[in-house]
Design a protein around this motif. Structure first.
Motif: not given
Length: 166
Positions: A142-146, A110-114, A134-136
């Motif tokens: 992204t987090v939900n996708q992971v 998650i950290r890597s993707q963020l 928009a960033l949030a």
């Protein structure tokens, strides 16, 4: 003396009937008083099925839980050909504690993707409230996708605890 016993017997039967009638009237009065009090206070009577549909339609309140990313997300962002820095402290919100536990398990991914999402942002957009929102939203996706790829429940929101761009 036989005459005295005959007159006493009907008098006792009349008194017994009177006592039974008074007891029945008192019991009815107490029962009606209790029913009236319950109705007046808005309670339901025992055996009435009106409260069951109300309880079924009203959802129970579930409080949100939070988890913090301990270290800040730090990366460079592009601005007019120059490299700028962005530092963001992030918290995750979810109503399901299992989603936060899953996020803690998969935190390195998650950290890597963020960091990738933050690094691909535009510096000028990050300076506006709409750009930060928009960033949030992008980070939430992204987090939900992971989490969905790992078969875990999703989180509700991504929150910024501290946001610095320079």
């Amino acid at each position: 003396m036989a005459e005295n016993t005959e007159t006493d017997a009907p008098a006792k039967k009349g008194k017994l009937k009177l006592i039974i009638m008074l007891v029945i009237i008192i019991i009815l009065a107490v029962g009606l008083s209790i029913a009236g009090t319950l109705w007046f206070l808005g309670g339901s009577l025992p055996g009435s099925d009106e409260s069951e549909p109300e309880a079924a339609t009203e959802p129970a309140f579930v409080a949100s839980s939070y988890t913090d990313l301990e270290k800040a997300l730090v990366t460079t962002v592009q601005a007019d050909g120059r490299q700028r820095y962005a530092q963001v402290y992030v918290s995750l919100e979810a109503r399901d504690p299992l989603a936060l536990a899953a996020a803690d398990i998969h935190m390195p991914l998650i950290r890597s993707q963020l960091v990738m999402v933050l690094g691909s942002s535009n510096f000028l957009e990050l300076q506006t409230p709409e750009g930060r929102q928009a960033l949030a939203d992008s980070m939430l996706q992204t987090v939900n996708q992971v989490l969905e790829q790992e078969g875990e429940p999703v989180i509700d929101r991504v929150l910024f605890r501290n946001f610095v761009v320079q």
